[in-house]
Design a protein around this motif. Structure first.
Motif, PDB file in Angstrom:
ATOM      1  N   GLU A 145      48.395  41.835  39.625  1.00 29.61           N
ATOM      2  CA  GLU A 145      49.007  42.037  40.937  1.00 29.61           C
ATOM      3  C   GLU A 145      48.717  40.891  41.903  1.00 29.61           C
ATOM      4  O   GLU A 145      49.466  40.681  42.846  1.00 29.61           O
ATOM      5  N   ALA A 146      47.609  40.174  41.673  1.00 28.17           N
ATOM      6  CA  ALA A 146      47.205  39.123  42.608  1.00 28.17           C
ATOM      7  C   ALA A 146      47.061  37.790  41.881  1.00 28.17           C
ATOM      8  O   ALA A 146      46.422  37.722  40.833  1.00 28.17           O
ATOM      9  N   SER A 147      47.643  36.744  42.452  1.00 28.62           N
ATOM     10  CA  SER A 147      47.506  35.420  41.852  1.00 28.62           C
ATOM     11  C   SER A 147      46.274  34.694  42.386  1.00 28.62           C
ATOM     12  O   SER A 147      45.857  33.686  41.829  1.00 28.62           O
ATOM     13  N   ARG A 148      45.683  35.226  43.455  1.00 25.32           N
ATOM     14  CA  ARG A 148      44.496  34.615  44.055  1.00 25.32           C
ATOM     15  C   ARG A 148      43.495  35.729  44.375  1.00 25.32           C
ATOM     16  O   ARG A 148      43.755  36.589  45.221  1.00 25.32           O
ATOM     17  N   PHE A 149      42.372  35.726  43.680  1.00 27.47           N
ATOM     18  CA  PHE A 149      41.347  36.740  43.941  1.00 27.47           C
ATOM     19  C   PHE A 149      39.983  36.188  43.571  1.00 27.47           C
ATOM     20  O   PHE A 149      39.869  35.131  42.940  1.00 27.47           O
ATOM     21  N   ILE A 150      38.932  36.884  43.996  1.00 25.60           N
ATOM     22  CA  ILE A 150      37.573  36.475  43.673  1.00 25.60           C
ATOM     23  C   ILE A 150      36.858  37.602  42.949  1.00 25.60           C
ATOM     24  O   ILE A 150      37.203  38.777  43.102  1.00 25.60           O
ATOM     25  N   VAL A 151      35.886  37.221  42.116  1.00 25.70           N
ATOM     26  CA  VAL A 151      35.027  38.177  41.429  1.00 25.70           C
ATOM     27  C   VAL A 151      33.603  37.919  41.900  1.00 25.70           C
ATOM     28  O   VAL A 151      33.113  36.780  41.825  1.00 25.70           O
ATOM     29  N   VAL A 152      32.955  38.953  42.404  1.00 17.87           N
ATOM     30  CA  VAL A 152      31.572  38.861  42.856  1.00 17.87           C
ATOM     31  C   VAL A 152      30.746  39.837  42.033  1.00 17.87           C
ATOM     32  O   VAL A 152      31.103  41.017  41.921  1.00 17.87           O
ATOM     33  N   THR A 153      29.663  39.347  41.432  1.00 17.61           N
ATOM     34  CA  THR A 153      28.778  40.229  40.676  1.00 17.61           C
ATOM     35  C   THR A 153      27.430  40.288  41.370  1.00 17.61           C
ATOM     36  O   THR A 153      26.899  39.273  41.821  1.00 17.61           O
ATOM     37  N   VAL A 154      26.894  41.499  41.462  1.00 17.29           N
ATOM     38  CA  VAL A 154      25.588  41.709  42.091  1.00 17.29           C
ATOM     39  C   VAL A 154      24.716  42.498  41.124  1.00 17.29           C
ATOM     40  O   VAL A 154      25.144  43.490  40.553  1.00 17.29           O
ATOM     41  N   GLY A 155      23.503  42.012  40.931  1.00 21.21           N
ATOM     42  CA  GLY A 155      22.591  42.675  39.996  1.00 21.21           C
ATOM     43  C   GLY A 155      21.331  41.852  39.872  1.00 21.21           C
ATOM     44  O   GLY A 155      20.717  41.482  40.884  1.00 21.21           O
ATOM     45  N   ILE A 156      20.950  41.548  38.635  1.00 17.51           N
ATOM     46  CA  ILE A 156      19.789  40.683  38.424  1.00 17.51           C
ATOM     47  C   ILE A 156      20.027  39.337  39.093  1.00 17.51           C
ATOM     48  O   ILE A 156      19.132  38.743  39.679  1.00 17.51           O
ATOM     49  N   GLY A 157      21.240  38.848  38.981  1.00 15.88           N
ATOM     50  CA  GLY A 157      21.651  37.638  39.689  1.00 15.88           C
ATOM     51  C   GLY A 157      22.861  37.953  40.539  1.00 15.88           C
ATOM     52  O   GLY A 157      23.358  39.078  40.561  1.00 15.88           O
ATOM     53  N   THR A 158      23.339  36.949  41.250  1.00 12.57           N
ATOM     54  CA  THR A 158      24.540  37.103  42.077  1.00 12.57           C
ATOM     55  C   THR A 158      25.534  36.041  41.644  1.00 12.57           C
ATOM     56  O   THR A 158      25.208  34.846  41.634  1.00 12.57           O
ATOM     57  N   GLY A 159      26.713  36.464  41.259  1.00  9.28           N
ATOM     58  CA  GLY A 159      27.693  35.531  40.730  1.00  9.28           C
ATOM     59  C   GLY A 159      28.987  35.527  41.518  1.00  9.28           C
ATOM     60  O   GLY A 159      29.310  36.486  42.232  1.00  9.28           O
ATOM     61  N   PHE A 160      29.744  34.452  41.349  1.00  7.42           N
ATOM     62  CA  PHE A 160      31.020  34.299  42.052  1.00  7.42           C
ATOM     63  C   PHE A 160      31.987  33.539  41.165  1.00  7.42           C
ATOM     64  O   PHE A 160      31.618  32.534  40.537  1.00  7.42           O
ATOM     65  N   ALA A 161      33.218  34.013  41.100  1.00  7.75           N
ATOM     66  CA  ALA A 161      34.281  33.307  40.388  1.00  7.75           C
ATOM     67  C   ALA A 161      35.545  33.376  41.231  1.00  7.75           C
ATOM     68  O   ALA A 161      35.809  34.375  41.901  1.00  7.75           O
ATOM     69  N   LEU A 162      36.312  32.299  41.176  1.00  5.76           N
ATOM     70  CA  LEU A 162      37.543  32.187  41.955  1.00  5.76           C
ATOM     71  C   LEU A 162      38.727  32.010  41.021  1.00  5.76           C
ATOM     72  O   LEU A 162      38.682  31.184  40.104  1.00  5.76           O
ATOM     73  N   VAL A 163      39.770  32.798  41.249  1.00  2.41           N
ATOM     74  CA  VAL A 163      41.015  32.672  40.511  1.00  2.41           C
ATOM     75  C   VAL A 163      42.102  32.269  41.499  1.00  2.41           C
ATOM     76  O   VAL A 163      42.326  32.960  42.497  1.00  2.41           O
ATOM     77  N   MET A 164      42.760  31.146  41.231  1.00  2.54           N
ATOM     78  CA  MET A 164      43.827  30.661  42.097  1.00  2.54           C
ATOM     79  C   MET A 164      45.053  30.329  41.261  1.00  2.54           C
ATOM     80  O   MET A 164      44.920  29.696  40.204  1.00  2.54           O
TER      81      MET A 164
END
Length: 378
Positions: free
Chosen positions: A233-252
């Protein structure tokens, strides 16, 4: 319209791709890669793979093709048994609709998630639908030990798959690890596993006889969301993970953004703040602690959104469960840093499950064997 995610540089699947299995006797179609197909044929196959069965008329309209052109470009896919043509469905107006779909029995994938605690292996079809799974707790994190146990787990999974789906060949193995990966082959640095310069793909290929692709765990999770989740549904979104570490991914524009820094864990303590909550799941949080944690995560998400302007935000990881039920606090944290006139964010919480992460590894393997996607920096 250009082909989805390609063609761009990626490690070529090993030449023995069509002669793979000692457990699954059927062979994988020799023309599994889409590299040799015309761009329009690639687009058709990938559209059906991501979105599921579609009537010919709707598919042609979505891709801007005439009915004649669609028939012409789908013929080689049907002949290669990568695509199926369904029976005509009566229509109240005009000719009967003829649905097209991807042949989900053309090949299977193995997705493997390696953490400092567990191995999770899954078998999926061509759309990353989980068919079977196996889990093993780890007590010895030495690379040779972990990879041998992974080989055993994969062998068990393949044996089970051969019994339940005897005509379904396994094409490749995708493996994700929280690490910096070199060219889909070498684990350069995996802090939680304490691995350095491990030739994991080579070792697993020797153990299993299957082609192996190694990917960064968050990158593969973002790929799964891109192809079969939020990206529909989205061509631009982000993924944020929270837990033992904190992660970030960008989709464009339908592509997961990666570079040589992927795998380092760029969301540092300096960004999170010294009072960042413990979301590892090592201990339960009180209702008050969970509410404060949700507000903190909201501020991080709002800050990330200010720079990336996403259409959607996916939040996962061990700590995601502490956010469920605290959506108001999450939204309040976002509002603290976003402009008062900014539109609301489509927040999608994903329940933490390592089989879900292993599905990301399988998705990366699907892209790899089909000749699309960029794994060079993963």
């Amino acid at each position: 319209m250009e082909p989805i995610n390609g063609p761009i540089p990626h490690p070529a699947p090993p030449p023995h791709l069509a002669k793979l299995s000692t457990v699954n006797t059927p062979s994988v179609p020799e023309r599994l890669t889409l590299d040799t197909l015309p761009p329009s044929a690639r687009r058709v196959y990938l559209e059906l793979l991501r979105y599921g069965p579609l009537p010919r008329t709707q598919l042609a309209e979505r891709l801007g093709l005439s009915a004649a052109s669609l028939t012409r470009v789908t013929t080689p896919l049907v002949e290669a048994e990568l695509m199926l043509q369904g029976a005509p469905v009566p229509s109240e107006v005009g000719r009967p609709a003829i649905p097209l779909s991807v042949n989900l029995t053309s090949f299977a994938l193995i997705g493997l998630s390696i953490t400092h605690e567990t191995l999770v292996a899954i078998a999926t079809d061509a759309r990353a639908t989980v068919l079977d799974s196996r889990t093993l707790s780890l007590t010895d994190l030495r690379p040779n030990t972990v990879l041998r146990e992974a080989g055993t787990l994969i062998a068990q999974l393949r044996e089970s798959l051969a019994a339940s789906h005897p005509a379904l060949p396994v094409a490749a193995i995708g493996v994700n690890i929280g690490a910096q990966i070199d060219g889909g082959r070498i684990v350069r640095e995996a802090p939680f596993l304490e691995w350095t310069n491990v030739h994991a793909a080579d070792q697993l290929e020797e153990l299993t006889g299957l082609p192996v692709l190694i990917v960064h765990d968050l990158t593969s999770l973002a790929e799964a969301e891109n192809w079969f989740g939020a990206g529909l549904e989205a061509s631009r979104f982000i993924v944020v993970t929270v837990g033992i570490g904190t992660g970030f991914a960008l989709v464009m524009d339908g592509r997961v953004i990666t570079d040589e820094n992927t795998g380092f864990g760029t969301i540092t303590e300096a960004i999170r703040g010294a009072d960042w909550p413990d979301l590892s799941g090592a201990r339960p949080l009180t209702a008050e602690e969970s509410a404060r944690a949700a507000r903190k995560v909201g501020r991080l998400v709002g800050t990330a959104a200010a720079f990336t302007m996403p259409q959607a935000v996916v939040i996962s990881g061990e700590g995601a469960r502490f956010l469920a039920g605290n959506e108001e606090e999450l939204d309040a944290g976002i509002a603290e840093v976003r402009h008062v006139s900014a539109s609301g964010l489509d927040i999608q919480l994903r329940e933490h499950d390592f089989a879900f992460w292993a599905r990301g590894a399988a998705t990366a393997a699907i892209q790899w064997i089909l000749g699309v996607g960029d794994v060079s920096a993963r």
